[in-house]
Design a protein around this motif. Structure first.
Motif, PDB file in Angstrom:
ATOM      1  N   ALA A 120      26.436  65.297  58.411  1.00 52.88           N
ATOM      2  CA  ALA A 120      25.696  66.020  57.371  1.00 52.88           C
ATOM      3  C   ALA A 120      26.611  66.762  56.399  1.00 52.88           C
ATOM      4  O   ALA A 120      26.377  66.758  55.190  1.00 52.88           O
ATOM      5  N   LYS A 121      27.666  67.410  56.926  1.00 49.31           N
ATOM      6  CA  LYS A 121      28.555  68.155  56.027  1.00 49.31           C
ATOM      7  C   LYS A 121      29.216  67.216  55.017  1.00 49.31           C
ATOM      8  O   LYS A 121      29.320  67.549  53.824  1.00 49.31           O
ATOM      9  N   LEU A 122      29.655  66.062  55.452  1.00 49.60           N
ATOM     10  CA  LEU A 122      30.276  65.094  54.556  1.00 49.60           C
ATOM     11  C   LEU A 122      29.300  64.665  53.469  1.00 49.60           C
ATOM     12  O   LEU A 122      29.641  64.635  52.275  1.00 49.60           O
ATOM     13  N   VAL A 123      28.079  64.321  53.872  1.00 44.20           N
ATOM     14  CA  VAL A 123      27.057  63.878  52.914  1.00 44.20           C
ATOM     15  C   VAL A 123      26.731  64.989  51.923  1.00 44.20           C
ATOM     16  O   VAL A 123      26.680  64.763  50.705  1.00 44.20           O
ATOM     17  N   ASN A 124      26.505  66.188  52.432  1.00 43.55           N
ATOM     18  CA  ASN A 124      26.142  67.307  51.554  1.00 43.55           C
ATOM     19  C   ASN A 124      27.265  67.661  50.598  1.00 43.55           C
ATOM     20  O   ASN A 124      27.025  67.979  49.423  1.00 43.55           O
ATOM     21  N   THR A 125      28.500  67.603  51.077  1.00 40.94           N
ATOM     22  CA  THR A 125      29.653  67.894  50.216  1.00 40.94           C
ATOM     23  C   THR A 125      29.754  66.886  49.086  1.00 40.94           C
ATOM     24  O   THR A 125      29.983  67.255  47.927  1.00 40.94           O
ATOM     25  N   SER A 126      29.582  65.614  49.397  1.00 36.58           N
ATOM     26  CA  SER A 126      29.645  64.568  48.370  1.00 36.58           C
ATOM     27  C   SER A 126      28.594  64.797  47.295  1.00 36.58           C
ATOM     28  O   SER A 126      28.876  64.724  46.097  1.00 36.58           O
ATOM     29  N   ARG A 127      27.368  65.084  47.726  1.00 33.87           N
ATOM     30  CA  ARG A 127      26.276  65.303  46.772  1.00 33.87           C
ATOM     31  C   ARG A 127      26.514  66.549  45.925  1.00 33.87           C
ATOM     32  O   ARG A 127      26.335  66.530  44.691  1.00 33.87           O
ATOM     33  N   PHE A 204      33.566  59.608  46.049  1.00 29.82           N
ATOM     34  CA  PHE A 204      33.901  58.898  47.293  1.00 29.82           C
ATOM     35  C   PHE A 204      34.678  59.894  48.146  1.00 29.82           C
ATOM     36  O   PHE A 204      35.893  60.002  48.035  1.00 29.82           O
ATOM     37  N   ILE A 205      33.971  60.631  48.987  1.00 30.29           N
ATOM     38  CA  ILE A 205      34.549  61.713  49.761  1.00 30.29           C
ATOM     39  C   ILE A 205      34.803  61.219  51.183  1.00 30.29           C
ATOM     40  O   ILE A 205      33.897  60.715  51.850  1.00 30.29           O
ATOM     41  N   SER A 206      36.034  61.382  51.655  1.00 28.07           N
ATOM     42  CA  SER A 206      36.482  60.769  52.911  1.00 28.07           C
ATOM     43  C   SER A 206      36.910  61.798  53.954  1.00 28.07           C
ATOM     44  O   SER A 206      37.468  62.841  53.620  1.00 28.07           O
ATOM     45  N   THR A 207      36.675  61.447  55.217  1.00 25.24           N
ATOM     46  CA  THR A 207      37.149  62.290  56.310  1.00 25.24           C
ATOM     47  C   THR A 207      38.627  62.073  56.611  1.00 25.24           C
ATOM     48  O   THR A 207      39.212  62.816  57.405  1.00 25.24           O
ATOM     49  N   GLY A 208      39.243  61.049  56.010  1.00 22.23           N
ATOM     50  CA  GLY A 208      40.654  60.794  56.295  1.00 22.23           C
ATOM     51  C   GLY A 208      41.327  59.871  55.304  1.00 22.23           C
ATOM     52  O   GLY A 208      42.076  60.298  54.430  1.00 22.23           O
ATOM     53  N   GLY A 209      41.088  58.569  55.445  1.00 22.09           N
ATOM     54  CA  GLY A 209      41.756  57.577  54.611  1.00 22.09           C
ATOM     55  C   GLY A 209      41.487  57.759  53.135  1.00 22.09           C
ATOM     56  O   GLY A 209      40.426  58.241  52.736  1.00 22.09           O
ATOM     57  N   GLN A 210      42.460  57.341  52.300  1.00 21.25           N
ATOM     58  CA  GLN A 210      42.342  57.516  50.855  1.00 21.25           C
ATOM     59  C   GLN A 210      42.301  56.202  50.077  1.00 21.25           C
ATOM     60  O   GLN A 210      42.227  56.226  48.856  1.00 21.25           O
ATOM     61  N   ARG A 211      42.351  55.076  50.794  1.00 18.77           N
ATOM     62  CA  ARG A 211      42.261  53.788  50.105  1.00 18.77           C
ATOM     63  C   ARG A 211      41.294  52.880  50.837  1.00 18.77           C
ATOM     64  O   ARG A 211      41.252  52.845  52.074  1.00 18.77           O
ATOM     65  N   ALA A 212      40.501  52.155  50.064  1.00 19.45           N
ATOM     66  CA  ALA A 212      39.546  51.200  50.629  1.00 19.45           C
ATOM     67  C   ALA A 212      40.171  49.813  50.645  1.00 19.45           C
ATOM     68  O   ALA A 212      40.838  49.411  49.689  1.00 19.45           O
TER      69      ALA A 212
END
Length: 252
Positions: A120-127, A204-212
């Motif tokens: 939830a924190k990741l989703v809310n932060t992105s939004r 595109f907010i990530s918990t770690g990696g910076q490249r897709a």
């Protein structure tokens, strides 16, 4: 594109509303136990009801009408029958389409049902970052400065950004100038936002990696290190005041 007439604005509003409502209803329709092909077909029917044509299939021959990415998938997830949704999944739906010569794009991540895995924190932060960033955009603002705002906001919350996926111009085609609206400060990008410019702004907010990185299926993108990524996207028109969010009907 840069909107220069009431007819162009109406065209962009129509297609943006179509993709926005489709995204909203797909989010509401998703249920644990459902396969992604069923969710995708529901989205296709919604777009058809507006007379809109799905952009991924139309432009790239993508094997789906919308992109549905689940858990560690970052973007461009194939909505297959073998991909079954479960309670607590981190899901991203990206809906883009063409209608009467105009193109709209939007996307959003959400947790399906109960937040069993703490996304939830990741989703809310992105939004929240998306909405805060859009509110700050004005004509003359450097696109690189917008990217700096996104990256610093993500870092403040303990996250990182994906650096090789960006927002873009949109209007008469799916991807137009400016072709790179990055989530980080790029000192070499001298482009600026202009009045009446239409762009798709994405986080595109990530918990770690910076490249897709692309999987062997030729479409699906992942970080490769098991990171989770939340994406939110609006199509907007830049104005002298706060931008006009054309895809506001998605209720992100």
């Amino acid at each position: 594109m840069s909107i220069s007439s009431a007819a162009e604005l109406m065209g962009m509003q129509a297609v943006s509303t179509a993709v926005a409502i489709t995204l909203k209803k797909m989010r509401e329709f998703a249920k644990p136990g459902m396969n992604c092909a069923e969710l995708d077909e529901y989205g296709a029917a919604l777009l058809a009801g507006f007379g809109a044509r799905p952009a991924p299939k139309l432009t790239y021959g993508f094997p789906g009408y919308t992109c549905i990415s689940v858990n560690q998938e970052v973007a461009h997830g194939i909505p297959g029958k073998d991909k079954i949704l479960a309670e607590g999944d981190l899901i991203n739906i990206d809906v883009s389409a063409e209608l009467n010569g105009y193109w709209g794009d939007n996307g959003g991540s959400f947790v399906l049902g109960a937040d069993l895995h703490g996304h939830a924190k990741l989703v809310n932060t992105s939004r929240e970052i998306l909405l805060k960033t859009i509110a700050a955009i004005r004509p003359g603002m450097k696109i690189a400065e917008m990217g700096r705002m996104i990256e610093l906001s993500a870092k403040k919350e303990g996250f990182r950004v994906i650096r090789n996926l960006t927002g873009h111009g949109i209007g008469r085609s799916l991807h137009e100038y400016p072709h790179s609206i990055a989530n980080y400060f790029d000192p070499f990008n001298k482009d600026r936002f202009r009045k009446n410019m239409v762009v798709a702004i994405e986080t595109f907010i990530s918990t770690g990696g910076q490249r897709a990185k692309e999987l062997k299926d030729g479409w699906t993108l992942v970080t490769g290190d098991g990171s989770y990524v939340a994406q939110h996207e609006h199509t907007i028109m830049v104005t002298e005041k706060e931008p006009l969010i054309l895809t506001a009907a998605n209720e992100i």
